[in-house]
Write a protein that holds these residues in place. Sequence first.
Motif, PDB file in Angstrom:
ATOM      1  N   GLN A 191     -21.947  21.160  23.613  1.00 24.83           N
ATOM      2  CA  GLN A 191     -21.066  22.018  24.399  1.00 24.83           C
ATOM      3  C   GLN A 191     -20.058  21.198  25.198  1.00 24.83           C
ATOM      4  OE1 GLN A 191     -20.896  25.710  24.777  1.00 24.83           O
ATOM      5  NE2 GLN A 191     -21.668  25.164  22.748  1.00 24.83           N
ATOM      6  N   ARG A 192     -20.444  19.974  25.514  1.00 20.76           N
ATOM      7  CA  ARG A 192     -19.540  19.101  26.276  1.00 20.76           C
ATOM      8  C   ARG A 192     -18.567  18.354  25.382  1.00 20.76           C
ATOM      9  NH1 ARG A 192     -21.315  14.335  30.619  1.00 20.76           N
ATOM     10  NH2 ARG A 192     -19.170  13.740  31.180  1.00 20.76           N
ATOM     11  N   TYR A 193     -19.048  17.875  24.217  1.00 21.71           N
ATOM     12  CA  TYR A 193     -18.221  16.975  23.408  1.00 21.71           C
ATOM     13  C   TYR A 193     -17.732  17.581  22.090  1.00 21.71           C
ATOM     14  CZ  TYR A 193     -20.044  13.441  26.614  1.00 21.71           C
ATOM     15  OH  TYR A 193     -20.381  12.720  27.733  1.00 21.71           O
ATOM     16  N   TYR A 194     -18.389  18.608  21.584  1.00 21.08           N
ATOM     17  CA  TYR A 194     -17.980  19.263  20.333  1.00 21.08           C
ATOM     18  C   TYR A 194     -17.852  18.277  19.172  1.00 21.08           C
ATOM     19  CZ  TYR A 194     -16.819  23.029  23.570  1.00 21.08           C
ATOM     20  OH  TYR A 194     -16.886  23.986  24.544  1.00 21.08           O
ATOM     21  N   ASP A 195     -18.853  17.446  19.008  1.00 18.18           N
ATOM     22  CA  ASP A 195     -18.744  16.438  17.950  1.00 18.18           C
ATOM     23  C   ASP A 195     -20.051  16.206  17.186  1.00 18.18           C
ATOM     24  OD1 ASP A 195     -20.198  15.111  19.882  1.00 18.18           O
ATOM     25  OD2 ASP A 195     -18.776  13.466  20.164  1.00 18.18           O
ATOM     26  N   LEU A 196     -21.014  17.126  17.285  1.00 13.52           N
ATOM     27  CA  LEU A 196     -22.265  16.991  16.548  1.00 13.52           C
ATOM     28  C   LEU A 196     -22.248  17.887  15.310  1.00 13.52           C
ATOM     29  CD1 LEU A 196     -24.923  17.076  19.430  1.00 13.52           C
ATOM     30  CD2 LEU A 196     -23.623  15.114  18.541  1.00 13.52           C
ATOM     31  N   ILE A 197     -22.697  17.342  14.196  1.00  9.54           N
ATOM     32  CA  ILE A 197     -22.895  18.117  12.977  1.00  9.54           C
ATOM     33  C   ILE A 197     -24.357  17.932  12.580  1.00  9.54           C
ATOM     34  CG2 ILE A 197     -22.202  18.535  10.598  1.00  9.54           C
ATOM     35  CD1 ILE A 197     -19.943  19.049  12.556  1.00  9.54           C
ATOM     36  N   GLN A 198     -25.127  19.009  12.610  1.00 11.62           N
ATOM     37  CA  GLN A 198     -26.562  18.918  12.335  1.00 11.62           C
ATOM     38  C   GLN A 198     -26.966  19.897  11.235  1.00 11.62           C
ATOM     39  OE1 GLN A 198     -29.342  20.403  15.341  1.00 11.62           O
ATOM     40  NE2 GLN A 198     -30.663  18.616  15.018  1.00 11.62           N
ATOM     41  N   GLN A 199     -27.772  19.406  10.305  1.00  6.85           N
ATOM     42  CA  GLN A 199     -28.321  20.257   9.260  1.00  6.85           C
ATOM     43  C   GLN A 199     -29.849  20.278   9.352  1.00  6.85           C
ATOM     44  OE1 GLN A 199     -26.679  18.855   5.501  1.00  6.85           O
ATOM     45  NE2 GLN A 199     -25.047  20.370   5.579  1.00  6.85           N
ATOM     46  N   ASP A 200     -30.449  21.232   8.632  1.00  6.03           N
ATOM     47  CA  ASP A 200     -31.896  21.462   8.788  1.00  6.03           C
ATOM     48  C   ASP A 200     -32.729  20.652   7.795  1.00  6.03           C
ATOM     49  OD1 ASP A 200     -31.188  22.848   6.534  1.00  6.03           O
ATOM     50  OD2 ASP A 200     -32.465  24.576   6.949  1.00  6.03           O
ATOM     51  N   PHE A 201     -32.593  19.342   7.845  1.00  4.72           N
ATOM     52  CA  PHE A 201     -33.504  18.452   7.116  1.00  4.72           C
ATOM     53  C   PHE A 201     -34.152  17.507   8.127  1.00  4.72           C
ATOM     54  CE2 PHE A 201     -29.302  16.449   6.973  1.00  4.72           C
ATOM     55  CZ  PHE A 201     -29.567  15.177   7.445  1.00  4.72           C
ATOM     56  N   GLY A 211     -20.124  16.435   1.838  1.00  2.00           N
ATOM     57  CA  GLY A 211     -19.907  17.869   1.723  1.00  2.00           C
ATOM     58  C   GLY A 211     -19.059  18.417   2.851  1.00  2.00           C
ATOM     59  N   TRP A 212     -19.281  17.916   4.078  1.00  2.00           N
ATOM     60  CA  TRP A 212     -18.505  18.410   5.224  1.00  2.00           C
ATOM     61  C   TRP A 212     -17.036  18.032   5.061  1.00  2.00           C
ATOM     62  CZ3 TRP A 212     -15.221  17.595   9.217  1.00  2.00           C
ATOM     63  CH2 TRP A 212     -15.202  18.552  10.225  1.00  2.00           C
ATOM     64  N   LYS A 213     -16.780  16.800   4.666  1.00  2.00           N
ATOM     65  CA  LYS A 213     -15.380  16.403   4.476  1.00  2.00           C
ATOM     66  C   LYS A 213     -14.712  17.257   3.405  1.00  2.00           C
ATOM     67  CE  LYS A 213     -12.148  12.735   3.344  1.00  2.00           C
ATOM     68  NZ  LYS A 213     -11.246  13.731   2.727  1.00  2.00           N
ATOM     69  N   GLU A 214     -15.418  17.463   2.301  1.00  2.00           N
ATOM     70  CA  GLU A 214     -14.819  18.216   1.205  1.00  2.00           C
ATOM     71  C   GLU A 214     -14.547  19.660   1.603  1.00  2.00           C
ATOM     72  OE1 GLU A 214     -13.284  18.201  -2.693  1.00  2.00           O
ATOM     73  OE2 GLU A 214     -13.883  16.614  -1.298  1.00  2.00           O
TER      74      GLU A 214
END
Length: 338
Positions: free
Chosen positions: A111-121, A137-140
């Motif tokens: 919420q402060r930095y808006y820079d986390l990408i997390q998946q459920d593994f 996959g995220w870049k594509e």
Amino acid sequence: MSFSYRYLLNSFTFINASFRVNPEDAIKYSNRRYLINHERKCDEKDVLLLLFVKSSSENFERRRAIRSTWGNETYVERTLGVTIRVLFALGLHPEPAYRSKLKMQLFSEDQRYYDLIQQDFIDTFHNLTLKLLLQLGWKETYCRHAQFLMSADDDVFVHIHNLIHYLQGIGRSNSKDLWMGRVHRGSPPVRDKESKYYVSRDMYPWLAYPDYTPGSGYVLSRDVATRIYKASLTINPSFHIDDVFLGICAKVMDIAPKNHLFFSGEGKAPYHRCIYNQMMTSHGHVSDIREMWTRVTEAEVGQMPSGLIWRLYCTVMKVRLLCVPFISNTYPCKAAFF
């Protein structure tokens, strides 16, 4: 280590037959649910570099240090005049009890930095290939227009000034077909069962891996990132060593890595101005990222001396720092002469 028999005995024609899977099976690995995502992170910007940092959910301090130093997007735009996007790739902590505690902390951080990408593994060494697929996959999907993709560990220092200048130079000429890092050529699979890099003969019976760059830090041009992503959708992703998996995907697409002498090996770069002048990455920084940042930015602001005397001095110093056997495992000895 490099082994000449890699070129004599391994044509790697086995890859097409032995590692191929149908797309439906491959997508089960790459199509993971996002727990934290920022779909618009790259919107409406001419992004030179999308920089993914592989991090563990509990490494809050490492991420803070990166944001305040080489991964500071605002600093890069203000001082270097280009747009980069820095994201941290995360999975789930292996311990369920700790995982629930971290969930709220990660939410607050994001919420402060808006820079986390997390998946459920589950975020373990044996799932690093899933973290690679997350990045590709995220870049594509969300940042296809970025000219370059970099992947780095959260204990790596990136000399962002040198990297940006290098990529800008490439972009002005030809920014295609680039896969750059510290290239491992002809590396054999590790057969020691006590090693975390152990690979059984059932999984990989051949003598050597295709050429690859270590996962600690490498750069792909936009077209290469897309081609490797497409290959990953046809290759069995259960192979758990992510940088070798990247090499296998690249080999399928007939893409070869380019060795850069100043992408780090396993050790830290020596603390010296003559090194900072050409450094791209340095590996093994946990508590001293801010110290390294101070050193390289002071050298940058002070502007490195030039001229024949200075070049000779730096060559001598780099020989002392890089060419003494068993002392440095950061850059090769021949880097002293460039």
